[in-house]
Design a protein around this motif. Structure first.
Motif, PDB file in Angstrom:
ATOM      1  N   LEU A  91       1.029  -1.297   0.122  1.00  0.00           N
ATOM      2  CA  LEU A  91       0.109  -0.116  -0.268  1.00  0.00           C
ATOM      3  C   LEU A  91       0.790   1.186  -0.105  1.00  0.00           C
ATOM      4  O   LEU A  91       1.653   1.447   1.321  1.00  0.00           O
ATOM      5  CB  LEU A  91      -0.725   0.183   1.350  1.00  0.00           C
ATOM      6  CG  LEU A  91      -1.989  -0.921   1.413  1.00  0.00           C
ATOM      7  CD1 LEU A  91      -3.229  -1.125   2.758  1.00  0.00           C
ATOM      8  CD2 LEU A  91      -2.766  -0.639  -0.272  1.00  0.00           C
ATOM      9  N   PRO A  97      -6.615   2.929  -0.241  1.00  0.00           N
ATOM     10  CA  PRO A  97      -6.888   1.582  -0.175  1.00  0.00           C
ATOM     11  C   PRO A  97      -7.730   1.358  -1.607  1.00  0.00           C
ATOM     12  O   PRO A  97      -7.921   0.206  -1.720  1.00  0.00           O
ATOM     13  CB  PRO A  97      -6.632   1.116   1.030  1.00  0.00           C
ATOM     14  CG  PRO A  97      -6.166   2.255   2.401  1.00  0.00           C
ATOM     15  CD  PRO A  97      -6.442   3.700   1.446  1.00  0.00           C
ATOM     16  N   GLU A 114       0.267  -0.622   7.277  1.00  0.00           N
ATOM     17  CA  GLU A 114       0.170  -1.170   5.848  1.00  0.00           C
ATOM     18  C   GLU A 114      -1.557  -1.863   6.626  1.00  0.00           C
ATOM     19  O   GLU A 114      -2.920  -2.120   5.728  1.00  0.00           O
ATOM     20  CB  GLU A 114       0.635  -1.988   4.859  1.00  0.00           C
ATOM     21  CG  GLU A 114       2.082  -1.060   4.537  1.00  0.00           C
ATOM     22  CD  GLU A 114       2.662  -1.499   3.735  1.00  0.00           C
ATOM     23  OE1 GLU A 114       2.632  -2.645   2.939  1.00  0.00           O
ATOM     24  OE2 GLU A 114       3.886  -1.494   3.332  1.00  0.00           O
ATOM     25  N   TRP A 118      -5.239  -1.231   5.486  1.00  0.00           N
ATOM     26  CA  TRP A 118      -6.000  -2.308   4.857  1.00  0.00           C
ATOM     27  C   TRP A 118      -7.450  -2.934   5.510  1.00  0.00           C
ATOM     28  O   TRP A 118      -8.535  -2.643   4.979  1.00  0.00           O
ATOM     29  CB  TRP A 118      -5.707  -3.792   4.455  1.00  0.00           C
ATOM     30  CG  TRP A 118      -6.167  -4.027   2.686  1.00  0.00           C
ATOM     31  CD1 TRP A 118      -5.809  -5.914   3.387  1.00  0.00           C
ATOM     32  CD2 TRP A 118      -6.379  -4.096   2.080  1.00  0.00           C
ATOM     33  NE1 TRP A 118      -6.635  -6.364   2.271  1.00  0.00           N
ATOM     34  CE2 TRP A 118      -6.285  -5.131   1.461  1.00  0.00           C
ATOM     35  CE3 TRP A 118      -6.087  -3.015   0.962  1.00  0.00           C
ATOM     36  CZ2 TRP A 118      -6.997  -5.204  -0.033  1.00  0.00           C
ATOM     37  CZ3 TRP A 118      -7.047  -2.557   0.336  1.00  0.00           C
ATOM     38  CH2 TRP A 118      -7.166  -4.076  -1.080  1.00  0.00           C
ATOM     39  N   SER A 131      -5.368  -9.705  -0.068  1.00  0.00           N
ATOM     40  CA  SER A 131      -3.954  -9.169  -0.048  1.00  0.00           C
ATOM     41  C   SER A 131      -2.868 -10.493  -0.448  1.00  0.00           C
ATOM     42  O   SER A 131      -3.268 -11.562   0.328  1.00  0.00           O
ATOM     43  CB  SER A 131      -4.049  -8.355   0.910  1.00  0.00           C
ATOM     44  OG  SER A 131      -4.496  -8.424   1.991  1.00  0.00           O
TER      45      SER A 131
END
Length: 382
Positions: A91, A97, A114, A118, A131
């Motif tokens: 990211l 995001p 990050e 997320w 992810s």
């Protein structure tokens, strides 16, 4: 055929999409029973994502890796919607995001910050998006700095992130005997034991050829797809994909003792015939590709014979010593191969004082790109 008008150029990169597909298939067989993805970052290593991506998809690749968000957006345009695309850099700090999730891009999350961003996205939207979790096992570049740090971050917000891949990156896979390879595999095995439900990915191109075969569930070849040698100490098992040819502009004779190029770095030891070619460092040619009085340089092929580059490359030009060729074989308009089937990419790069990765990704915009697929009897220019 492309509808774009033909634009003549003194330099041309010819790209064999069948060789690209064959390289992926070879690596996919090596990855079995795991799978092989395809790394298409840096505009598919300089050969063109718009052509390489669909060719790899047609060969059977379904999982792709890019470096940046912008590359992910480009890959999404060129690949079918079913393609899985991971963004290796994670990211980006200034990126939303939601842009990743909206475009079905899967960031490789490598820090608690990050992970928090997320998970907050998932909370706002009421659902998770896939992810990857990136663990640093020795590169000291990106990724969670330790398994403990990763486990701690996951304990705080992991349930909300939808991770579907655990990954790390080799430091020195191209050197099979480097002890850091075994150390990284051990660290990664510990992480796999901590997250047994996540598919795992560690092997890059060279990692796929290590004796330990740390391919796990998903390999991530890049350089080897494009013809680079994943086993530098052995014969290259991959087919060449890109061939660079450049036209001669002018030839001349110089006497023994005369010099060539900036700063007079190369001196003729005999009466020599020199050919000036229409490519320089503005086109990605390494400035040190030519021989000097102190060192040899790269060799190119003209009329079927290897000829050394001499003197420093300039912005738009370089020079080859063609003394040993018949005069009619090396005149204006004749093309020289810098790398391809006749000159190994890694050989050209090492003699130029660099690596094949840099040569490929540095191919300049002034080169015409010509793509062909003999199986489909197609040829395109770009």
């Amino acid at each position: 055929m492309s509808d774009a008008p033909f634009e003549p150029a003194p330099g041309c990169v010819t790209i064999d999409l069948d060789a690209l597909a064959d390289n992926w298939l070879r690596l996919a067989r090596r990855a079995a029973p795991g799978r092989s993805g395809a790394v298409v970052k840096a505009d598919a290593y300089g050969i063109g994502l718009d052509k390489a991506g669909p060719a790899l998809w047609s060969a059977g690749a379904r999982v792709f890796f890019v470096a940046q968000l912008a590359e992910g957006l480009a890959a999404r345009r060129f690949l079918p919607k079913e393609a899985v695309i991971y963004v290796l850099n994670g990211l980006e700090k200034d990126a939303d995001p939601a842009d990743y999730a909206r475009n079905a891009l899967r960031p490789a999350i490598g820090s608690a910050e990050e992970l928090q961003r997320w998970s907050e996205l998932a909370a706002r939207h009421g659902h998770t998006s896939p992810s990857a979790l990136h663990l640093d096992t020795g590169m000291s570049r990106l990724g969670f700095e330790s398994l403990a740090a990763l486990k701690d971050a996951m304990a705080r917000c992991g349930a909300a992130i939808g991770a579907d891949l655990l990954m790390s990156h080799f430091v020195s896979a191209e050197i099979p005997g480097d002890p850091i390879n075994a150390e990284q595999i051990a660290l990664f095995d510990a992480a796999r034991a901590a997250f047994p439900d996540l598919p795992a990915s560690l092997a890059n191109s060279s990692g796929m050829f290590l004796a330990a075969q740390p391919i796990y569930d998903l390999a991530r070849p890049g350089y080897a797809l494009y013809g680079g040698n994943p086993t530098p100490a052995a014969r290259n098992p991959m087919r060449p994909v890109a061939t660079l040819t450049v036209a001669i502009q002018q030839t001349r004779w110089i006497e023994a003792g005369e010099t060539c190029g900036y700063n007079a770095q190369w001196t003729a030891r005999r009466r020599s015939r020199l050919a000036t070619l229409l490519a320089g460092y503005a086109d990605g040619l390494p400035r040190g590709a030519g021989a000097s009085d102190a060192k040899p340089g790269a060799e190119i092929v003209i009329a079927g014979r290897r000829c050394p580059l001499v003197g420093r490359a300039s912005m738009d030009l370089c020079v080859a010593d063609v003394t040993d060729l018949p005069e009619e074989a090396a005149g204006p308009g004749v093309r020289a191969e810098f790398f391809g089937a006749a000159v190994d990419l890694d050989d050209f790069a090492s003699r130029s004082g660099t690596i094949g990765y840099q040569v490929l990704t540095g191919l300049g915009r002034r080169y015409r790109r010509e793509y062909f697929s003999p199986r489909l009897a197609t040829r395109q220019e770009a």
